[in-house]
Design a protein around this motif. Structure first.
Motif, PDB file in Angstrom:
ATOM      1  N   SER A  66       0.715  -1.230  -0.035  1.00  0.00           N
ATOM      2  CA  SER A  66      -0.098   0.023   0.021  1.00  0.00           C
ATOM      3  C   SER A  66       0.820   1.209   0.007  1.00  0.00           C
ATOM      4  O   SER A  66       0.706   2.216  -0.719  1.00  0.00           O
ATOM      5  CB  SER A  66      -0.958   0.162   1.335  1.00  0.00           C
ATOM      6  OG  SER A  66      -0.107   0.304   2.236  1.00  0.00           O
ATOM      7  N   ASP A  67       1.954   1.161   0.715  1.00  0.00           N
ATOM      8  CA  ASP A  67       2.887   2.197   0.831  1.00  0.00           C
ATOM      9  C   ASP A  67       3.372   2.581  -0.824  1.00  0.00           C
ATOM     10  O   ASP A  67       3.797   3.860  -0.974  1.00  0.00           O
ATOM     11  CB  ASP A  67       3.953   2.288   1.612  1.00  0.00           C
ATOM     12  CG  ASP A  67       3.679   1.980   3.140  1.00  0.00           C
ATOM     13  OD1 ASP A  67       2.360   2.484   3.328  1.00  0.00           O
ATOM     14  OD2 ASP A  67       4.228   1.898   3.976  1.00  0.00           O
ATOM     15  N   ASN A  68       3.827   1.531  -1.385  1.00  0.00           N
ATOM     16  CA  ASN A  68       4.565   1.735  -2.613  1.00  0.00           C
ATOM     17  C   ASN A  68       3.514   1.526  -4.031  1.00  0.00           C
ATOM     18  O   ASN A  68       4.172   1.835  -4.865  1.00  0.00           O
ATOM     19  CB  ASN A  68       5.623   0.649  -2.726  1.00  0.00           C
ATOM     20  CG  ASN A  68       6.835   0.912  -1.634  1.00  0.00           C
ATOM     21  OD1 ASN A  68       7.222   2.110  -1.533  1.00  0.00           O
ATOM     22  ND2 ASN A  68       6.987   0.051  -0.780  1.00  0.00           N
ATOM     23  N   ALA A  69       2.316   1.526  -3.812  1.00  0.00           N
ATOM     24  CA  ALA A  69       1.505   1.321  -4.995  1.00  0.00           C
ATOM     25  C   ALA A  69       1.489   2.597  -5.777  1.00  0.00           C
ATOM     26  O   ALA A  69       1.756   2.483  -7.065  1.00  0.00           O
ATOM     27  CB  ALA A  69       0.078   1.270  -4.614  1.00  0.00           C
ATOM     28  N   GLU A  70       1.545   3.746  -5.197  1.00  0.00           N
ATOM     29  CA  GLU A  70       1.520   4.931  -5.693  1.00  0.00           C
ATOM     30  C   GLU A  70       2.802   5.265  -6.658  1.00  0.00           C
ATOM     31  O   GLU A  70       2.982   5.702  -8.028  1.00  0.00           O
ATOM     32  CB  GLU A  70       1.318   6.128  -4.851  1.00  0.00           C
ATOM     33  CG  GLU A  70       1.263   7.491  -5.528  1.00  0.00           C
ATOM     34  CD  GLU A  70      -0.053   7.646  -6.505  1.00  0.00           C
ATOM     35  OE1 GLU A  70      -0.048   8.035  -7.621  1.00  0.00           O
ATOM     36  OE2 GLU A  70      -1.041   6.905  -6.406  1.00  0.00           O
ATOM     37  N   LEU A  71       3.877   4.816  -5.998  1.00  0.00           N
ATOM     38  CA  LEU A  71       5.249   5.032  -6.567  1.00  0.00           C
ATOM     39  C   LEU A  71       5.232   4.022  -7.728  1.00  0.00           C
ATOM     40  O   LEU A  71       5.844   4.401  -8.929  1.00  0.00           O
ATOM     41  CB  LEU A  71       6.256   4.645  -5.859  1.00  0.00           C
ATOM     42  CG  LEU A  71       7.696   4.698  -6.198  1.00  0.00           C
ATOM     43  CD1 LEU A  71       8.228   5.901  -6.625  1.00  0.00           C
ATOM     44  CD2 LEU A  71       8.871   4.152  -5.009  1.00  0.00           C
ATOM     45  N   LYS A  73       2.862   3.020  -9.733  1.00  0.00           N
ATOM     46  CA  LYS A  73       1.982   3.596 -10.785  1.00  0.00           C
ATOM     47  C   LYS A  73       2.657   4.693 -11.414  1.00  0.00           C
ATOM     48  O   LYS A  73       2.622   4.875 -12.726  1.00  0.00           O
ATOM     49  CB  LYS A  73       0.649   3.996 -10.098  1.00  0.00           C
ATOM     50  CG  LYS A  73      -0.380   3.158  -9.654  1.00  0.00           C
ATOM     51  CD  LYS A  73      -1.537   3.821  -9.254  1.00  0.00           C
ATOM     52  CE  LYS A  73      -2.469   2.692  -8.454  1.00  0.00           C
ATOM     53  NZ  LYS A  73      -3.746   3.473  -7.944  1.00  0.00           N
ATOM     54  N   GLN A  74       3.394   5.569 -10.731  1.00  0.00           N
ATOM     55  CA  GLN A  74       4.193   6.691 -11.333  1.00  0.00           C
ATOM     56  C   GLN A  74       5.242   6.193 -12.242  1.00  0.00           C
ATOM     57  O   GLN A  74       5.464   6.621 -13.325  1.00  0.00           O
ATOM     58  CB  GLN A  74       4.899   7.635 -10.250  1.00  0.00           C
ATOM     59  CG  GLN A  74       3.982   8.442  -9.335  1.00  0.00           C
ATOM     60  CD  GLN A  74       4.494   9.092  -8.364  1.00  0.00           C
ATOM     61  OE1 GLN A  74       5.918   8.812  -8.037  1.00  0.00           O
ATOM     62  NE2 GLN A  74       3.491   9.779  -7.446  1.00  0.00           N
TER      63      GLN A  74
END
Length: 93
Positions: A66-71, A73-74
Motif C-alpha cells: 500500500s505504501d509503494n502502490a503510488e510509486l 503507478k508513477q
C-alpha cells in the motif's frame, strides 16, 4: 499472543491433572502421559507462534504494497511515456 500462550499453559495444566486422575497409582504411566501432553502442548505453541509470525509478515507485506502502490503507478506511467517516445523515434518499416 500472551493470552493464547497463557491459555495453552492452562490447558496443559488441566491435561496433567486429568492424566494424574487417569493413573493415580502408576507414577511411570503418569510421567509418560504428562510427557506426551507436554509434547502436544509444545507443538501447539510452536504452531501458534508460526501463525503469528506469518500473520505479521503478511501484514508488513500489505503495508509495503500500500505504501509503494503510488510509486509503482508513477514509474509505470514514466515507462509508458518513455516507450511512446521510443516508438515515435523508431522509423516505420
Amino acid at each position: 499472543m500472551k493470552a493464547s500462550l497463557l491459555f495453552l499453559l492452562a490447558c496443559t495444566a488441566v491435561l496433567a491433572v486429568g492424566a494424574r486422575a487417569d493413573s493415580p497409582g502408576e507414577p511411570k504411566a503418569l510421567v509418560q502421559k504428562v510427557q506426551e501432553l507436554a509434547e502436544k502442548a509444545t507443538a501447539m505453541a510452536k504452531d501458534a507462534f508460526s501463525r503469528v509470525r506469518e500473520s505479521e509478515a503478511a501484514q508488513q507485506a500489505r503495508q509495503w504494497l500500500s505504501d509503494n502502490a503510488e510509486l509503482a503507478k508513477q514509474r509505470l506511467a514514466w515507462l509508458k511515456e518513455q516507450l511512446a517516445e521510443l516508438l515515435k523515434k523508431t522509423p516505420a518499416a
